[in-house]
Design a protein around this motif. Structure first.
Motif, mmCIF file in Angstrom:
data_model
loop_
_atom_site.group_PDB
_atom_site.id
_atom_site.type_symbol
_atom_site.label_atom_id
_atom_site.label_comp_id
_atom_site.label_asym_id
_atom_site.label_seq_id
_atom_site.Cartn_x
_atom_site.Cartn_y
_atom_site.Cartn_z
ATOM 1 N N ALA A 390 30.905 8.157 -11.545
ATOM 2 C CA ALA A 390 32.266 8.237 -11.017
ATOM 3 C C ALA A 390 33.298 8.077 -12.117
ATOM 4 O O ALA A 390 34.388 8.660 -12.070
ATOM 5 C CB ALA A 390 32.450 7.172 -9.938
ATOM 6 N N SER A 391 33.010 7.302 -13.125
ATOM 7 C CA SER A 391 33.975 7.052 -14.192
ATOM 8 C C SER A 391 33.896 8.080 -15.314
ATOM 9 O O SER A 391 34.717 8.090 -16.208
ATOM 10 C CB SER A 391 33.733 5.654 -14.778
ATOM 11 N N GLY A 392 32.853 8.930 -15.265
ATOM 12 C CA GLY A 392 32.692 9.917 -16.321
ATOM 13 C C GLY A 392 31.829 9.408 -17.460
ATOM 14 O O GLY A 392 31.495 10.161 -18.354
ATOM 15 N N SER A 393 31.459 8.135 -17.466
ATOM 16 C CA SER A 393 30.609 7.591 -18.526
ATOM 17 C C SER A 393 29.151 7.754 -18.136
ATOM 18 O O SER A 393 28.817 8.052 -16.999
ATOM 19 C CB SER A 393 30.934 6.107 -18.743
ATOM 20 N N ALA A 394 28.272 7.551 -19.128
ATOM 21 C CA ALA A 394 26.843 7.699 -18.888
ATOM 22 C C ALA A 394 26.361 6.641 -17.903
ATOM 23 O O ALA A 394 26.832 5.505 -17.895
ATOM 24 C CB ALA A 394 26.089 7.572 -20.212
ATOM 25 N N ASP A 395 25.406 7.032 -17.060
ATOM 26 C CA ASP A 395 24.821 6.126 -16.073
ATOM 27 C C ASP A 395 23.771 5.262 -16.763
ATOM 28 O O ASP A 395 22.757 5.760 -17.244
ATOM 29 C CB ASP A 395 24.190 6.941 -14.938
ATOM 30 N N THR A 396 24.007 3.964 -16.812
ATOM 31 C CA THR A 396 23.049 3.037 -17.426
ATOM 32 C C THR A 396 22.536 2.006 -16.434
ATOM 33 O O THR A 396 21.828 1.080 -16.817
ATOM 34 C CB THR A 396 23.706 2.304 -18.608
ATOM 35 N N THR A 397 22.884 2.160 -15.152
ATOM 36 C CA THR A 397 22.466 1.187 -14.140
ATOM 37 C C THR A 397 21.125 1.588 -13.542
ATOM 38 O O THR A 397 21.016 2.671 -12.949
ATOM 39 C CB THR A 397 23.506 1.079 -13.021
ATOM 40 N N PRO A 398 20.089 0.768 -13.678
ATOM 41 C CA PRO A 398 18.778 1.141 -13.134
ATOM 42 C C PRO A 398 18.727 0.926 -11.623
ATOM 43 O O PRO A 398 19.511 0.154 -11.066
ATOM 44 C CB PRO A 398 17.821 0.195 -13.857
ATOM 45 N N PRO A 399 17.806 1.591 -10.951
ATOM 46 C CA PRO A 399 17.618 1.331 -9.520
ATOM 47 C C PRO A 399 17.049 -0.075 -9.301
ATOM 48 O O PRO A 399 16.539 -0.713 -10.224
ATOM 49 C CB PRO A 399 16.602 2.400 -9.083
ATOM 50 N N SER A 400 17.144 -0.534 -8.058
ATOM 51 C CA SER A 400 16.484 -1.791 -7.702
ATOM 52 C C SER A 400 14.983 -1.562 -7.639
ATOM 53 O O SER A 400 14.513 -0.420 -7.521
ATOM 54 C CB SER A 400 16.987 -2.299 -6.352
ATOM 55 N N ALA A 401 14.210 -2.634 -7.712
ATOM 56 C CA ALA A 401 12.754 -2.507 -7.679
ATOM 57 C C ALA A 401 12.272 -2.156 -6.272
ATOM 58 O O ALA A 401 12.799 -2.677 -5.285
ATOM 59 C CB ALA A 401 12.102 -3.810 -8.139
ATOM 60 N N PRO A 402 11.295 -1.272 -6.131
ATOM 61 C CA PRO A 402 10.682 -1.047 -4.809
ATOM 62 C C PRO A 402 10.050 -2.350 -4.322
ATOM 63 O O PRO A 402 9.569 -3.157 -5.121
ATOM 64 C CB PRO A 402 9.619 0.021 -5.078
ATOM 65 N N THR A 403 10.027 -2.551 -3.024
ATOM 66 C CA THR A 403 9.474 -3.788 -2.459
ATOM 67 C C THR A 403 8.490 -3.460 -1.352
ATOM 68 O O THR A 403 8.450 -2.350 -0.821
ATOM 69 C CB THR A 403 10.587 -4.673 -1.880
ATOM 70 N N GLY A 404 7.692 -4.477 -1.010
ATOM 71 C CA GLY A 404 6.804 -4.377 0.148
ATOM 72 C C GLY A 404 5.687 -3.374 -0.005
ATOM 73 O O GLY A 404 5.303 -2.727 0.975
ATOM 74 N N LEU A 405 5.136 -3.201 -1.204
ATOM 75 C CA LEU A 405 4.050 -2.240 -1.403
ATOM 76 C C LEU A 405 2.847 -2.633 -0.554
ATOM 77 O O LEU A 405 2.359 -3.755 -0.642
ATOM 78 C CB LEU A 405 3.681 -2.190 -2.889
ATOM 79 N N TRP A 406 2.368 -1.683 0.292
ATOM 80 C CA TRP A 406 1.256 -2.013 1.180
ATOM 81 C C TRP A 406 0.406 -0.774 1.455
ATOM 82 O O TRP A 406 0.844 0.356 1.241
ATOM 83 C CB TRP A 406 1.767 -2.616 2.480
ATOM 84 N N VAL A 407 -0.827 -0.986 1.946
ATOM 85 C CA VAL A 407 -1.704 0.107 2.356
ATOM 86 C C VAL A 407 -1.230 0.601 3.708
ATOM 87 O O VAL A 407 -1.087 -0.178 4.648
ATOM 88 C CB VAL A 407 -3.172 -0.354 2.433
ATOM 89 N N CYS A 408 -0.966 1.912 3.828
ATOM 90 C CA CYS A 408 -0.352 2.418 5.057
ATOM 91 C C CYS A 408 -1.143 3.562 5.670
ATOM 92 O O CYS A 408 -0.591 4.509 6.214
ATOM 93 C CB CYS A 408 1.078 2.868 4.795
ATOM 94 N N GLY A 409 -2.438 3.522 5.589
ATOM 95 C CA GLY A 409 -3.269 4.530 6.242
ATOM 96 C C GLY A 409 -4.700 4.060 6.260
ATOM 97 O O GLY A 409 -5.068 3.077 5.604
ATOM 98 N N ALA A 410 -5.521 4.771 7.025
ATOM 99 C CA ALA A 410 -6.913 4.364 7.164
ATOM 100 C C ALA A 410 -7.821 5.586 7.106
ATOM 101 O O ALA A 410 -7.444 6.683 7.522
ATOM 102 C CB ALA A 410 -7.124 3.628 8.477
ATOM 103 N N ASP A 411 -9.014 5.371 6.551
ATOM 104 C CA ASP A 411 -10.079 6.373 6.584
ATOM 105 C C ASP A 411 -9.769 7.634 5.811
ATOM 106 O O ASP A 411 -10.132 8.733 6.201
ATOM 107 C CB ASP A 411 -10.462 6.702 8.034
ATOM 108 N N PHE A 412 -9.048 7.484 4.698
ATOM 109 C CA PHE A 412 -8.983 8.560 3.729
ATOM 110 C C PHE A 412 -10.294 8.552 2.942
ATOM 111 O O PHE A 412 -11.007 7.551 2.921
ATOM 112 C CB PHE A 412 -7.808 8.365 2.777
ATOM 113 N N THR A 413 -10.604 9.642 2.288
ATOM 114 C CA THR A 413 -11.848 9.720 1.534
ATOM 115 C C THR A 413 -11.573 9.544 0.054
ATOM 116 O O THR A 413 -10.791 10.288 -0.536
ATOM 117 C CB THR A 413 -12.535 11.080 1.789
ATOM 118 N N ASN A 414 -12.197 8.521 -0.553
ATOM 119 C CA ASN A 414 -12.057 8.238 -1.987
ATOM 120 C C ASN A 414 -10.594 8.123 -2.398
ATOM 121 O O ASN A 414 -10.162 8.689 -3.396
ATOM 122 C CB ASN A 414 -12.755 9.313 -2.827
ATOM 123 N N ALA A 415 -9.826 7.383 -1.611
ATOM 124 C CA ALA A 415 -8.385 7.311 -1.852
ATOM 125 C C ALA A 415 -7.810 6.008 -1.321
ATOM 126 O O ALA A 415 -8.431 5.321 -0.509
ATOM 127 C CB ALA A 415 -7.673 8.490 -1.190
#
Length: 612
Positions: A390-415
């Motif tokens: 917005a200011s015309g300067s380079a973006d140096t602000t990083p995103p926030s960290a992802p949270t709540g990483l979890w297994v979200c499926g069942a019965d995939f093969t080799n995955a």
């Protein structure tokens, strides 16, 4: 289990394929767009794809009023990055729910001409490197085609009548119709209507893994229905069909439902004798197609349905289809009655049908259509802006960290399927990078623009550790998410029981039950293994147990008929897995929800006998 991202691209109208500016238009593009990237030399062994391009946005071309560079859309985007070098960008347009590449450029902007005035188009951009690696797509932009100069030409072509943009109504009631002609299939449906007039119908058939437009003799009938005869088919073979109506302006209707029809064998072949091995009986029709509760898939839908049986006693495969604007997208084959469909637009409705297919290639009737809403993917949507910030300067602000990483499926093969909560950023999260621990270090194994990733090619039963990092368009990266240690899944096996099982009384049963839950908090899936540890064959079984908490099963489950009354649960065999020989086992399972804790049941009975 199949999990897919974007559906396969369909055909794009000829005007797009031939799009391009002529003369002054090319000169204008060259003078106003950023310089091209220098081509990078291909490096042997380079498997790292470029990053997603920066924010894609509409950037009107400056030009004198009255100049005519054609009708289209002008696009600009931020440069992508690569470990070797970005060599080009593919500009893709969306049609029938799929993206198709229509132009390629080395710059970070391009006008797309040859479009239809007043029609809206959805675009995205993908970067490629010298080794041919393609990065994740940019954000999508929908823009209405207009005169590329930003002003109409001095002498616009006359438009004596309003443009007809109203499509015909969808063909309803599509069903089979018997025609006694060798290698032909008959279809009938209710006549479509249009604000001007319906000028014809296109008939599509599922042939060798894809829907193809097939020649058909189409005629209206006095009762208001339409009859179509499709020839040049393989006699005795099952086909899936759908129909689309069209009008004089080229508007297409939504597709009809899917229907199965078998190409006629005329004269009829004699019925095969018992034991000849010729199977012409289709599997049962899938029922109960629904979205599983308690299993939110970011940007996707978890679908389940009731298993069906086949006369061969071999469990059939299932083919899942998703309705698009004017056709159907194939979502893949499944050995079990469920599928996770991803790459969808969160909050948008999608309609599906599923078809069972046996080992001989016989097809069931399609299931009834089912419509479900895709779960919002939670990714932040960058605000299109030609400026870095917005200011015309380079973006140096990083995103926030992802949270709540979890297994979200069942019965995939080799995955290992994993999900997480979206990061936030001042300009927008461009992608997520997934890392897996290899030895003492974490190594990047892939990237995605969704909050879902399937780590594939693993060894079933082996534990792996992951974390996720968010990245914005300027290349700023977040702190890593929490780590997730999960066991690679092995899918569900299929079983082919003996056609002539011996019978043993329940009193002679000896059994062992293994209960393995995959828990993600408030929801879980469970695989249960029933092992016959006795010396006689079990012919027909009912497993019973009691939940110690407030767990609830989300029907239908798989490989058994599941019922729950209060905390008491029973699972009864299907016909194809009712036999368990000594030393053999069957696997069954279900998906459930709970609050608080999720304790494992402590006692199991099989036909009234307590199992170890």
């Amino acid at each position: 289990m199949s999990v897919r991202g974007l559906p396969k691209a369909g055909a794009v109208r000829a005007g797009l394929l031939g799009a391009g500016l002529l003369g002054a238009g090319l000169a204008l593009a060259a003078s106003t767009l950023p310089p091209a990237f220098a081509a990078a030399s291909a490096v042997a062994g380079d498997t790292t794809p470029p990053s997603a391009p920066g924010t894609l946005y509409h950037c009107p071309l400056p030009a004198p009023p009255g100049a005519d560079f054609g009708i289209g859309v002008s696009l600009c985007w931020g440069a992508a990055t690569d470990d070797v070098g970005v060599t080009g960008y593919d500009i893709q347009v969306k049609q029938d729910g799929a993206f198709t590449t229509i132009r390629t450029t080395t710059g970070t902007g391009l006008p797309i001409s040859g479009l239809t005035l007043g029609q809206s188009y959805t675009f995205r951009v993908i970067a490629r490197d010298a080794a041919g690696n393609a990065g994740p797509p940019s954000n999508e932009v929908t823009q209405t085609a207009n005169y590329l100069s930003g002003a109409p030409p001095t002498s616009p072509p006359p438009s004596p009548t309003p443009i007809d943009r109203t499509p015909p109504t969808r063909p309803e009631g599509l069903g089979p119709y018997n025609v006694y002609l060798n290698g032909a299939a008959g279809l009938t449906w209710t006549r479509s209507t249009d604000n001007v007039a319906v000028t014809g119908y296109a008939v599509y058939a599922w042939i060798d893994g894809a829907f193809r437009k097939v020649p058909a003799q189409v005629s209206d009938r006095p009762d208001g229905s339409v009859l179509a005869i499709v020839g040049d088919l393989t006699p005795g073979r099952d086909y899936l069909f759908y129909v689309v109506a069209k009008d004089a302006a080229g508007n297409l209707s939504a597709p009809s439902d899917l229907v199965r029809q078998r190409a006629m064998v005329e004269p009829p072949s004699p019925s095969p004798s018992p034991g000849t091995g010729t199977d012409t009986i289709p599997p049962g029709t899938p029922t109960g197609l629904t979205a599983a509760s308690g299993m939110p898939i970011p940007g996707g839908i978890f679908l389940t349905w009731n298993a069906v049986s086949d006369d061969s006693r071999i469990p059939p495969k299932y083919d899942l289809f998703r309705r698009t604007d004017h056709g159907y997208a194939y979502e893949g084959e499944n050995a079990t009655p469920r599928d996770i469909v991803v790459g969808l637009e969160g909050g948008k409705s999608y309609t599906f049908q599923v078809v069972a297919r046996d080992a001989a290639g016989n097809l069931s009737n399609p299931s009834a259509p089912y419509t479900a809403v895709a779960t919002p993917d939670g990714t932040s949507s960058p605000s299109p802006s030609p400026s870095p910030s917005a200011s015309g300067s380079a973006d140096t602000t990083p995103p926030s960290a992802p949270t709540g990483l979890w297994v979200c499926g069942a019965d995939f093969t080799n995955a290992v399927p994993m999900c997480w909560t979206a990061s936030t950023d001042d300009t927008g999260v461009a992608a997520y990078d997934v890392y897996m621990k290899q030895g003492a270090d974490f190594v990047k194994i892939g990237s995605t623009t969704k909050t879902l990733y399937i780590a594939e090619g693993l060894v079933a039963g082996t534990s792996y550790t992951f974390y996720v990092v968010a990245r914005d368009a300027a290349g700023n990266t977040s702190e890593p998410s929490n780590t997730l240690t999960a066991t690679a899944q092995s899918g569900l096996p299929t079983f082919s029981p003996s056609p002539s099982p011996s019978v043993s009384p329940s009193s002679g049963i000896r059994c062992k039950v293994t209960y393995a839950a995959n828990d993600w908090g408030t929801g879980f899936t469970t695989n249960i293994t029933i092992n016959n540890t006795g010396t006689t064959t079990i012919n027909g079984w009912t497993l019973a147990f009691t939940f110690a908490g407030n767990q609830k099963i989300s029907p239908p489950g798989w490989s058994a008929t599941w019922t729950q009354t209060g905390n008491s649960v029973t699972a009864a065999n299907f016909d194809w897995n009712k036999t368990i020989k000594p030393g053999e086992s069957v696997q069954i399972g279900f998906q459930g929800t709970y609050t608080g804790s999720n304790p494992t049941p402590t006692a199991f009975t099989l036909n009234g006998t307590t199992c170890s």
